[in-house]
Scaffold this motif. Structure first.
Motif, mmCIF file in Angstrom:
data_model
loop_
_atom_site.group_PDB
_atom_site.id
_atom_site.type_symbol
_atom_site.label_atom_id
_atom_site.label_comp_id
_atom_site.label_asym_id
_atom_site.label_seq_id
_atom_site.Cartn_x
_atom_site.Cartn_y
_atom_site.Cartn_z
ATOM 1 N N ASN A 122 47.433 135.841 23.915
ATOM 2 C CA ASN A 122 48.712 135.145 23.552
ATOM 3 C C ASN A 122 49.133 134.148 24.814
ATOM 4 O O ASN A 122 49.994 133.418 24.532
ATOM 5 N N VAL A 123 48.309 134.370 25.837
ATOM 6 C CA VAL A 123 48.694 133.309 26.936
ATOM 7 C C VAL A 123 47.799 132.195 27.083
ATOM 8 O O VAL A 123 46.645 132.562 27.486
ATOM 9 N N PRO A 124 47.962 131.117 26.738
ATOM 10 C CA PRO A 124 47.251 129.694 26.724
ATOM 11 C C PRO A 124 46.394 129.739 28.113
ATOM 12 O O PRO A 124 45.226 129.257 28.178
ATOM 13 N N SER A 125 47.435 129.767 29.113
ATOM 14 C CA SER A 125 46.784 129.550 30.413
ATOM 15 C C SER A 125 45.547 130.685 30.951
ATOM 16 O O SER A 125 45.291 130.464 31.982
ATOM 17 N N CYS A 126 45.497 131.830 30.145
ATOM 18 C CA CYS A 126 44.819 132.924 30.650
ATOM 19 C C CYS A 126 43.278 133.018 30.219
ATOM 20 O O CYS A 126 43.254 132.801 28.982
ATOM 21 N N ASN A 127 42.408 133.012 30.891
ATOM 22 C CA ASN A 127 41.074 132.901 30.664
ATOM 23 C C ASN A 127 40.842 134.487 30.533
ATOM 24 O O ASN A 127 40.289 135.449 31.142
ATOM 25 N N VAL A 128 40.904 134.817 29.113
ATOM 26 C CA VAL A 128 40.720 136.114 28.731
ATOM 27 C C VAL A 128 39.693 136.984 29.085
ATOM 28 O O VAL A 128 39.609 138.101 29.698
ATOM 29 N N ASP A 129 38.307 136.347 28.757
ATOM 30 C CA ASP A 129 37.102 136.848 28.922
ATOM 31 C C ASP A 129 36.993 137.342 30.757
ATOM 32 O O ASP A 129 36.605 138.432 30.953
ATOM 33 N N ALA A 130 37.281 136.344 31.292
ATOM 34 C CA ALA A 130 37.129 136.607 32.845
ATOM 35 C C ALA A 130 38.226 137.599 33.372
ATOM 36 O O ALA A 130 37.830 138.656 34.228
ATOM 37 N N PHE A 131 39.424 137.715 32.747
ATOM 38 C CA PHE A 131 40.716 138.464 33.190
ATOM 39 C C PHE A 131 40.139 139.775 32.804
ATOM 40 O O PHE A 131 40.491 140.740 33.522
ATOM 41 N N LEU A 132 39.598 139.975 31.432
ATOM 42 C CA LEU A 132 39.202 141.694 31.319
ATOM 43 C C LEU A 132 37.896 141.787 31.381
ATOM 44 O O LEU A 132 37.484 142.964 31.181
ATOM 45 N N ALA A 133 37.134 141.067 31.910
ATOM 46 C CA ALA A 133 35.842 141.028 32.487
ATOM 47 C C ALA A 133 35.046 141.799 31.006
ATOM 48 O O ALA A 133 34.172 142.605 31.299
#
Length: 240
Positions: A147-158
């Motif tokens: 839900n956070v456009p600025s977040c790189n989800v794959d990198a953040f959650l690995a």
């Protein structure tokens, strides 16, 4: 908002000046709060029928739903100002755009979406969302990373979810996947979007079935400490 720390907001001090020194027709009730037209953060407090004009600290809005003698100021995410007028001019500091509020952390690395900054009286405190959640600067809350456009989800959650699966009715199928290094945690994927979750107390994730089961049925090796369920943490980082 909860599992994160709480803070006490100082009493309103800006523009605290009597509207009248004696009881007046402004206050029709002995003790109450009154709205100031055209202002998001100003209000009138009636004490013994005497009106006193007050303004919330910078970064907070007046909440008309609060009953006297409660604290009448709240964060903009909880007290929208749409159609109510304008807020006072900001009083920024080196680290904070407003005296009070929650903001994206400038100290966080690009892929560290869970960091945010809590400002209290112009002083910044670096904070972190619960595991698996990212700070949403639009809502000023911890939120699902997708839900956070600025977040790189794959990198953040690995982790990157496999291609979405669809059932016979065309609905996305939820699939659960192992989180390496912690048998209490797992990734849940739906329509290609990932969530990092954890099992309830006493349960552990079974990669064979894709569900949380009694922890005695799962070979955890050296058991990691269970982490808090992110699903229970979708709240404002702090409350007044």
């Amino acid at each position: 908002m909860p599992i994160l720390s709480t803070t006490v907001i100082k009493e309103c001090t800006a523009a605290d000046s009597p509207v009248a020194g004696q009881p007046s027709s402004v206050c029709t009730r002995k003790n109450t709060f009154l709205v100031v037209d055209g202002s998001c953060d100003s209000y009138v407090e009636c004490i013994e029928f005497v009106p006193v004009h007050k303004t919330c600290p910078d970064g907070l809005h007046y909440d008309p739903s609060v009953k006297w003698p409660g604290y009448p100021c709240g964060y903009p995410a909880d007290v929208p100002c749409k159609g109510r007028g304008a807020a006072q001019a900001a009083e920024p500091t080196k680290d904070c755009p407003h005296q009070f509020g929650f903001f994206a952390s400038t100290a966080a690395s690009p892929n560290d979406c869970g960091r945010y900054r809590m400002c209290v009286a112009g002083h910044a405190v670096e904070m972190s969302c619960p595991t698996g959640l990212a700070f949403n600067p639009i809502l000023s809350r911890c939120d699902w990373p997708f839900n956070v456009p600025s977040c790189n989800v794959d990198a953040f959650l690995a982790y990157k979810c496999p291609a979405a699966s669809i059932d016979a009715s065309g609905n996305a199928i939820v699939t659960n996947h192992k989180y390496e290094g912690n048998c209490y945690a797992f990734y849940s994927c739906e329509a290609g979007e990932s969530r990092l979750l954890s099992c309830d107390a006493g349960l552990a994730f079974d990669p064979t079935t894709g569900y949380c089961v009694d922890e005695d049925r799962v070979d955890c090796g050296v058991k990691a400490v269970p982490q808090q369920s992110a699903s229970a943490a979708l709240v404002a980082p702090i409350q007044i």
